[in-house]
Write a protein that holds these residues in place. Structure first.
Motif, short mmCIF file in Angstrom:
data_model
loop_
_atom_site.label_atom_id
_atom_site.label_comp_id
_atom_site.label_asym_id
_atom_site.label_seq_id
_atom_site.Cartn_x
_atom_site.Cartn_y
_atom_site.Cartn_z
N ALA A 199 -9.77 5.36 9.31
CA ALA A 199 -8.44 5.85 9.69
C ALA A 199 -8.38 6.17 11.18
N MET A 200 -9.49 6.65 11.73
CA MET A 200 -9.54 6.89 13.18
C MET A 200 -9.39 5.57 13.93
N GLY A 201 -10.02 4.51 13.41
CA GLY A 201 -9.87 3.19 14.03
C GLY A 201 -8.42 2.74 14.00
N SER A 202 -7.71 3.01 12.91
CA SER A 202 -6.30 2.63 12.82
C SER A 202 -5.47 3.41 13.84
N GLN A 203 -5.81 4.67 14.05
CA GLN A 203 -5.10 5.47 15.06
C GLN A 203 -5.33 4.90 16.46
N ILE A 204 -6.54 4.44 16.72
CA ILE A 204 -6.84 3.82 18.02
C ILE A 204 -6.00 2.56 18.20
N ALA A 210 -12.02 15.97 4.09
CA ALA A 210 -11.82 15.88 2.65
C ALA A 210 -12.06 14.46 2.13
N SER A 211 -11.71 13.46 2.93
CA SER A 211 -11.90 12.07 2.51
C SER A 211 -13.35 11.66 2.68
N MET A 218 -20.16 19.49 8.88
CA MET A 218 -19.49 18.27 8.44
C MET A 218 -20.20 17.76 7.18
N THR A 219 -19.98 18.47 6.09
CA THR A 219 -20.66 18.18 4.83
C THR A 219 -20.36 16.76 4.37
N GLY A 220 -21.41 16.06 4.01
CA GLY A 220 -21.26 14.70 3.50
C GLY A 220 -21.36 13.62 4.56
#
Length: 401
Positions: A116-121, A107-108, A159-161
Motif C-alpha cells: 500500500a505504501m508503494g501505491s501511495q508512492i 494492523a494489516s 512493530m509486532t509481526g
C-alpha cells in the motif's frame, strides 16, 4: 573510475551554493581540465547540471558557472515509524515538493501494508506530473535492525509481526523503481550531510530520537554503516547504573531510561501528566509535547524529568564521542523538537565535563538542520547520496584471492 570522477564533480557542484566553473572544478577535484570538460559535457547533455551565467575574476575571458539543475533529477523518500509514515518528493537541490503523512498501518499483514505504501508512492508521482524517467529512485528509512544486503526489516521494536519483511523487494515490485533502504538513524545522518553540505563537520555523531533512540555516524565526511548496516544500536549503553532493569539483564540502559515513552511514564508517575483514559490509545507525540510544555511553563517536576533524561543521555553519548573522537553531536528525529530546549541547555556542558579530549578540542552540540516533520527527507537523501556522493570504495574490484 569514470563513474567515480563524475560523482566527484557532481558532489563538488552540489556543495557550492554559488556554483563552480570548470577551472575551479579541475582544481578542487585534482582532475585534468579535459577530463572535467568531458564530464561536464555529459552532465549538461543529461540535464543534471546547467550553465548559470558567467563570472569574471581577473584577466582572461569570463568563466561559465555550473550549478545543479533542480529539475534534472528527483527522489522519493519514505520514512516508516511505528507511529507515522511520511513521504516526500525531493528535487535535485533538496527542495521538498510534496510531503504526505499518514498513520502507520500495523494492523494489516506487513507485506500488504508495504504494498500500500508503494501505491501511495505511485499516486504521488502521478499527481506531481514529473516525467518518470527523472525519478532516480525511492529511498526508505526504517527502524532497525535491518539486513542491508537483502533489503529486509528484521523485527524492529514496536512493530509486532514485522519480522524478516522483504521491504525493498516489495516496494520495487509495487513502484517499478529502484529502491535503496537504510536505518532511520543512518538516513538522518545522510540528510544532515546533504542539507548542511557547506557547513557540516566531517566527523560527527547523529543522535536520533524517535520511538526509539539510535545513533548515525559520519567519519571523514563518509557515512559509516557497519558490516551489516546496523551501526548505531545504542539501546544497551548503560546511561544510569542505578536505573531500572532492562530486558538484557543489566540496569539503566538507554532503552529503559531515555526513550520518549519512558519520559512520559515518569511524567505520569509524578503527576505531571494525567493517567491515560481506559480504553483510549495514548498518543506519544501529544504526551511528550505536553510534558515539554509543562516544563516550559515552569513545572518543577516536569523540568526534572527532562533534566534527568538529559543527564542520562549525555552520559551515553559521551561514550560515543570519547570512543570516536568526533567534534560534533547533532540531535534530531521526530521527538527532538519537544526535548530541544532542555537538551541544548544542559547537554553541551555535560559533554564537556565527560569528554577526555576537552583540553584538545570542544564538542559542538546542535540540533539538526532538517525541518521537523520531514524525516522522509533523509530517506530521499539516500537516493541522492547514491547518485552524487563520491566514495573511494567504488574503485575497489570485487576480486577473490
Amino acid at each position: 573510475m569514470g563513474d567515480f570522477n563524475q560523482a566527484v564533480i557532481l558532489d563538488s557542484i552540489r556543495r557550492s551554493a554559488e556554483g563552480l566553473s570548470r577551472v575551479e572544478l579541475a582544481a578542487s577535484a585534482g582532475l585534468a581540465a579535459q577530463t572535467v570538460s568531458n564530464i561536464c559535457r555529459r552532465l549538461l547533455d543529461s540535464e543534471l547540471i546547467v550553465e548559470a551565467g558567467k563570472e569574471t575574476s581577473g584577466p582572461g575571458k569570463p568563466r561559465t558557472i555550473l550549478r545543479l539543475n533542480p529539475k534534472g533529477m528527483y527522489a522519493i523518500g519514505l520514512h516508516i515509524d511505528p507511529a507515522t509514515t511520511n513521504y516526500v518528493l525531493l528535487d535535485a537541490v533538496g527542495t521538498v515538493l510534496v510531503s504526505v503523512d499518514e498513520v502507520t498501518d500495523l494492523a494489516s499483514p506487513p507485506a500488504q501494508a508495504v504494498a500500500a505504501m508503494g501505491s501511495q508512492i505511485r499516486r504521488i508521482i502521478a499527481e506531481s506530473g514529473i516525467p518518470e524517467h527523472r525519478i532516480a529512485g525511492v529511498g526508505v528509512a526504517t527502524p532497525g535492525p535491518v539486513d542491508a544486503g537483502s533489503g529486509t526489516v528484521v523485527d524492529p521494536p514496536h512493530m509486532t509481526g514485522w519480522n524478516r519483511v522483504p521491504l525493498r523487494d516489495i516496494l520495487q515490485g509495487s513502484t517499478g523503481l529502484p529502491v535503496v533502504m537504510d536505518k532511520d538513524v543512518t538516513a538522518s545522518a545522510v540528510a544532515e550531510l546533504w542539507a548542511g553540505a557547506e557547513n557540516n563537520a566531517t566527523d560527527f555523531v547523529f543522535v536520533y530520537i524517535g520511538t526509539g533512540i539510535g545513533a548515525g555516524l559520519v567519519l571523514n565526511d563518509q557515512v559509516v554503516r557497519g558490516s551489516s548496516g546496523n551501526v548505531g544500536e545504542i539501546g544497551h549503553i548503560i546511561a544510569d547504573p542505578d536505573g531500572p532493569p532492562c530486558d538484557c539483564g543489566r540496569r539503566g540502559c538507554v532503552k529503559v531510561t531515555c526513550m520518549p515513552e519512558t519520559l512520559v511514564a515518569q511524567a505520569r508517575a509524578v503527576g505531571v501528566l494525567p493517567a491515560a483514559p481506559e480504553g483510549v490509545e495514548p498518543s506519544l507525540p501529544a504526551d511528550l509535547a505536553a510534558l515539554a510544555e509543562a516544563a516550559a511553563q515552569g513545572n518543577r517536576k516536569a523540568k526534572e524529568v527532562l533534566a534527568q533524561s538529559a543527564r542520562r543521555l549525555a552520559g551515553a553519548v559521551s561514550v560515543l564521542t570519547n570512543l570516536l573522537d568526533v567534534d560534533k553531536v547533532v540531535f534530531g528525529g521526530p521527538f527532538w523538537p519537544a526535548l530541544a530546549t532542555t537538551y541544548l541547555e544542559l547537554i553541551p556542558e555535560l559533554l564537556r565535563q565527560l569528554s577526555v579530549t576537552s583540553c584538545v578540542h570542544s564538542v559542538e552540540v546542535t540540533g539538526t538542520v532538517v525541518n521537523s516533520g520531514e524525516e522522509a527527507f533523509g530517506a530521499a537523501c539516500l537516493v541522492m547520496e547514491k547518485t552524487f556522493s563520491s566514495n573511494a570504495a567504488q574503485l575497489l574490484l570485487d576480486a577473490k584471492f
